[in-house]
Scaffold this active site. Structure first.
Site, short mmCIF file in Angstrom:
data_model
loop_
_atom_site.label_atom_id
_atom_site.label_comp_id
_atom_site.label_asym_id
_atom_site.label_seq_id
_atom_site.Cartn_x
_atom_site.Cartn_y
_atom_site.Cartn_z
CG ASP A 149 -2.14 -0.85 1.05
OD1 ASP A 149 -2.49 -1.13 -0.10
OD2 ASP A 149 -2.73 -1.26 2.06
CE1 TYR A 402 -10.25 -0.75 -0.60
CE2 TYR A 402 -9.53 1.51 -0.86
CZ TYR A 402 -9.47 0.32 -0.19
OH TYR A 402 -8.65 0.19 0.89
#
Length: 470
Positions: A149, A402
């Protein structure tokens, strides 16, 4: 006429034609010079070419004349007014496709960035797709390990909506591994979070220039929405989290004007967890549907007023919309408390439509696959299970990820209401596919006055790539 006379006659005629041509050329030159002098244009024969460069805030004007270029720099015209954005949301009967970038399919042979967390935001003139790159390209050795990330190579960049995140059309926005962006009617504002986990910093850019910063106050991975922030009458609002992902953290609302922070307030939410809010303007307030990464499979709801007062709770509906989650039939719903005790989660969204709510969710209860949007009667205000409409966006045989919200401003649509729109990320690569990389593409949908048939607008890239076979 003898041969000599013929030759003399032909020669005389040719000489006469030659003299006439010379006279005509001389007259033509004289007339041209006189006309140019009378018009006062000098020798600037050609038209003006205007080129705009992404990395500047000016316009380059090049006037071309034969082999000479005159270059003049002029200020780029700026918008004069802030967007209002106090209109209500339009009522949506269904959601129609707005764009699809097909970035991973194109990236098998094109120069496309490895990305995650794409989102869309709109100005009065255009909508743009923002994304967090990994500082590498698909099908390249630097894509190895991009499942991570946070890294110093991650940057926020953008393209016009519908374009793939390619190196030729992308515009740099900010150094960031977490971000948000929005337009106030005059300029773009971006918030990019970067730095070490315990001392991260958020840099607020306005019009491409750093204007303000936010230092980590919890010293535990300062992070923000990964979707559009919200501007109302020139003031822009966004939500940030600092603290653990699996227990109580600290949450704040920020307010900025022209990129400078003019207000902030802590959100008191004991026992609840807020991350990655998906926000939109509605009737002069900011409404957010967020992610509870601690315990709840119902989504936190945050409504922000211009004075930074707020209400916070959970989506009341008796249908859970986070992932992972339990069976719909076993879920009761709560307006105030987290329910489900599943932990983890995924960024999602919802739209209030009066007392009803449109809410997106993965089709799978346990993994990020498939995607649907459902309308729940009275789901914003009551523990209702009355599902009155459903539209499939990605079937359950394909990966999603997402999702988040944005609106089309009235300046774009010429309507008296704000069109609700959403995007869905389609994650490919690690950990689900046999690759050395992780990236995503996206599909974008906008609300319309008609019902839209279900279908699957999935990613469609054939994996692995060549780099994965080495």
């Amino acid at each position: 006429m003898n041969p000599n006379q013929k030759i003399i006659a032909i020669g005389s005629a040719s000489l006469g034609i030659l003299i006439l041509n010379v006279i005509l050329h001389v007259v033509s030159i004289i007339v041209t010079v006189l006309v140019l002098n009378n018009n006062g244009t000098g020798l600037n024969c050609n038209g003006t070419i205007i080129r705009e460069y992404n990395e500047t805030v000016r316009v380059e004007r090049i006037t071309q004349w034969y082999n000479t270029n005159t270059i003049e720099y002029i200020e780029r015209p700026s918008n004069e007014y802030y967007m209002n954005n106090t209109e209500p949301l339009c009522e949506a009967q269904g959601f129609a496709p707005f764009s699809k970038d097909n970035g991973i399919r194109i990236g098998s042979r094109g120069h496309v960035f490895v990305i995650r967390e794409p989102f869309v935001s709109c100005s009065p003139l255009e909508c743009r797709t923002f994304f967090l790159t990994q500082g590498s390209l698909l099908n390249d050795k630097h894509s190895n390990g991009t499942v991570k990330d946070r890294s110093p190579y991650r940057t926020l960049m953008s393209v016009k909506v519908g374009q793939s995140p390619n190196v030729y059309q992308a515009r740099f926005e900010s150094v960031a591994w977490s971000a948000t962006a929005c337009h106030d009617g005059k300029k773009w504002m971006t918030v990019g979070v970067t730095g070490p986990d315990n001392q991260a910093v958020a840099v607020v850019n306005y019009g491409g220039v750093p204007v303000d910063i936010i230092n980590s106050w919890g010293r535990d991975i300062l992070r923000t929405q990964e979707s559009s922030c919200t501007c109302i009458k020139g003031d822009c609002y966004w939500v940030m989290t600092d603290g653990p992902a699996n227990r109580q953290a600290k949450y704040r609302i920020f307010k900025a004007k022209d990129g400078r922070i003019i207000g902030q307030t802590d959100i008191s939410f004991n026992g609840g967890h807020i991350e990655e809010c998906s926000c939109y303007p509605n009737e002069g307030k900011v409404e957010c549907v967020c992610r509870d990464n601690w315990t709840g499979t119902n989504r936190p709801i945050l409504v922000i007023s211009p004075d930074l007062s707020y209400t916070v709770g959970y989506l009341c509906a008796g249908i859970p919309t986070d992932t992972p989650r339990g069976e719909d039939s076993q879920f009761t719903g709560s307006c105030t408390s987290p329910l489900g005790n599943k932990g983890y989660g995924v960024k999602g969204f919802g739209f209030r439509q009066g007392n009803d709510v449109w809410a997106g969710r993965t089709i799978s209860r346990t993994s990020r696959s498939g995607f649907e949007i459902i309308k729940i009667r009275n789901g914003w205000t009551q523990n209702s299970k009355d599902q009155i409409r459903k539209q499939v966006i990605i079937d359950n045989l394909n990966w999603s990820g997402y999702s988040g919200s944005f609106t089309l401003p009235v300046e774009l649509t010429k309507k008296g209401c704000l069109v609700p729109c959403f995007w869905v990320e389609m994650i490919r690569g690690k950990p689900e596919d046999t690759t050395i990389w992780t990236s995503s593409s996206s599909i974008v949908m906008c609300g319309v006055d008609h019902k839209i048939a279900s279908w699957s607008w999935h990613d469609g890239a054939i994996l692995p790539f060549d780099i994965d076979k080495i």
